[in-house]
Design a protein around this motif. Structure first.
Motif, PDB file in Angstrom:
ATOM      1  N   PRO A   1       0.734  -1.270  -0.084  1.00 27.89           N
ATOM      2  CA  PRO A   1       0.177   0.073  -0.009  1.00 27.89           C
ATOM      3  C   PRO A   1       0.764   1.292  -0.027  1.00 27.89           C
ATOM      4  CG  PRO A   1      -1.006  -1.523   1.610  1.00 27.89           C
ATOM      5  CD  PRO A   1       0.536  -2.098   1.150  1.00 27.89           C
ATOM      6  N   ILE A   2       2.113   1.151   0.685  1.00 28.89           N
ATOM      7  CA  ILE A   2       2.954   2.402   0.685  1.00 28.89           C
ATOM      8  C   ILE A   2       3.395   2.578  -0.561  1.00 28.89           C
ATOM      9  CG2 ILE A   2       5.039   3.480   1.761  1.00 28.89           C
ATOM     10  CD1 ILE A   2       4.023   1.923   4.300  1.00 28.89           C
ATOM     11  N   ILE A   3       3.953   1.576  -1.196  1.00 38.58           N
ATOM     12  CA  ILE A   3       4.409   2.099  -2.424  1.00 38.58           C
ATOM     13  C   ILE A   3       3.640   2.332  -3.569  1.00 38.58           C
ATOM     14  CG2 ILE A   3       6.071   0.646  -4.393  1.00 38.58           C
ATOM     15  CD1 ILE A   3       7.152  -0.956  -2.506  1.00 38.58           C
ATOM     16  N   GLY A   4       2.312   1.817  -3.388  1.00 35.00           N
ATOM     17  CA  GLY A   4       1.231   2.003  -4.370  1.00 35.00           C
ATOM     18  C   GLY A   4       0.743   3.420  -4.046  1.00 35.00           C
ATOM     19  N   ALA A   5       0.901   4.215  -3.050  1.00 34.70           N
ATOM     20  CA  ALA A   5       0.491   5.585  -2.643  1.00 34.70           C
ATOM     21  C   ALA A   5       1.630   6.151  -3.297  1.00 34.70           C
ATOM     22  CB  ALA A   5       0.359   5.797  -1.198  1.00 34.70           C
ATOM     23  N   LEU A   6       2.889   6.065  -3.292  1.00 37.86           N
ATOM     24  CA  LEU A   6       3.715   6.887  -4.028  1.00 37.86           C
ATOM     25  C   LEU A   6       3.510   6.726  -5.587  1.00 37.86           C
ATOM     26  CD1 LEU A   6       6.920   5.594  -2.127  1.00 37.86           C
ATOM     27  CD2 LEU A   6       5.828   7.993  -1.970  1.00 37.86           C
ATOM     28  N   LEU A   7       3.286   5.797  -6.103  1.00 41.07           N
ATOM     29  CA  LEU A   7       3.004   5.514  -7.370  1.00 41.07           C
ATOM     30  C   LEU A   7       1.737   6.115  -7.900  1.00 41.07           C
ATOM     31  CD1 LEU A   7       3.772   4.384 -10.060  1.00 41.07           C
ATOM     32  CD2 LEU A   7       2.841   1.973  -9.218  1.00 41.07           C
ATOM     33  N   GLU A   8       0.727   6.079  -7.234  1.00 41.63           N
ATOM     34  CA  GLU A   8      -0.599   6.628  -7.397  1.00 41.63           C
ATOM     35  C   GLU A   8      -0.290   8.216  -7.750  1.00 41.63           C
ATOM     36  OE1 GLU A   8      -5.180   6.156  -5.688  1.00 41.63           O
ATOM     37  OE2 GLU A   8      -3.385   6.525  -4.418  1.00 41.63           O
ATOM     38  N   ASP A   9       0.295   8.742  -6.651  1.00 35.08           N
ATOM     39  CA  ASP A   9       0.404  10.282  -6.729  1.00 35.08           C
ATOM     40  C   ASP A   9       1.527  10.462  -7.844  1.00 35.08           C
ATOM     41  OD1 ASP A   9       0.976  12.921  -5.013  1.00 35.08           O
ATOM     42  OD2 ASP A   9       2.965  12.138  -5.375  1.00 35.08           O
ATOM     43  N   GLY A  10       2.369   9.744  -8.451  1.00 36.75           N
ATOM     44  CA  GLY A  10       3.405  10.203  -9.299  1.00 36.75           C
ATOM     45  C   GLY A  10       2.384  10.377 -10.571  1.00 36.75           C
TER      46      GLY A  10
END
Length: 255
Positions: A126-135
């Motif tokens: 979920p943390i990596i996913g949140a960074l990717l979603e933001d990018g």
């Protein structure tokens, strides 16, 4: 390894968005009364982007498809002769639908989307996913990258579980896997960013199951990214491999 992760913001204007993100990820929202020394990882939401801060990082980690290394690759216009494109099977005007089942920070998926492939990205952390979603969200608002991001669809979850729900007619043409590389004996040889991603993603205990499921679901091929001198994943031998200076792409034809 137990992670102590919290979310904060650098401005009162971002407080509500930070609170919503903390609720969605099930993480604490940090306030001045929280002992930050106990945290190993901090997600910081600013007006510009979402950043990950960690003591081992020399600078914050964030996803940027507009500037930096990805912006350079986009401006260089790397074509279909690059190893990744050849491994995926890009020939002529062919643009296969690709499932990137180990999305990470989305860099390889962005390259494929830049070449015209529709790409579905799945990220389990979920943390990596949140960074990717933001990018992705920031790049979607930028004219230079908006048309590329339109080819990319992100899901956060377990790729094996998702593939098991597919009907045969919905199987992706190509499945791309970039499992965590084997641990090296000298930690200094591993980039700080990669060590941190390994911590966030956890042990890659389902790599063999993910590989087996991908072989059953891919209509044309499965492509596995490996270190150039590394051994292939356990299982069937690749039909062929394509190498770059430091990376090897093992290709398994399924039809």
């Amino acid at each position: 390894m137990q992670l102590n992760v919290g979310i904060t913001c650098d401005s009162p204007r971002q407080l509500n968005a930070a609170r919503q993100l903390a609720c969605r990820l099930g993480l604490p929202l940090l306030t001045p009364s929280v002992n930050l020394d106990r945290l190993t990882i901090t997600l910081v939401l600013s007006a510009q982007r979402l950043e990950l801060h960690h003591p081992e990082l020399g600078a914050p980690l964030f996803v940027d498809f507009v500037r930096g290394a990805m912006g350079y690759r986009r401006r260089q216009g790397e074509g279909r002769k690059q190893p990744l494109a050849r491994a995926i099977g890009l020939k002529g005007n062919t643009c296969p639908h690709v499932l990137d089942a180990t999305a990470g920070l989305g860099r390889d998926a962005f390259v494929l989307a830049m070449l015209g492939c529709p790409v579905r990205l799945i990220e389990q952390s979920p943390i990596i996913g949140a960074l990717l979603e933001d990018g992705l969200a920031r790049a979607r608002k930028t004219p230079e990258t908006a048309s590329i991001i339109a080819h990319m669809t992100l899901m956060q979850g377990n790729a094996v579980d998702w593939m098991r729900t597919l009907n045969t007619q919905d199987f992706p043409e190509v499945i791309y896997l970039d499992p965590m590389y084997p641990e090296r004996t000298k930690s200094a040889l591993v980039k700080r960013e990669m060590r941190l991603l390994r911590i966030l993603a956890g042990k890659d205990e389902n790599a063999s199951l993910l590989f087996e499921t991908a072989l059953r679901c891919a209509r044309r091929r499965v492509v596995v990214k490996r270190p150039r001198p590394g051994t292939p994943l356990a299982g069937p031998k690749p039909d062929f491999s394509i190498e770059s200076k430091i990376t090897r792409f093992d290709v398994y034809l399924t039809r």
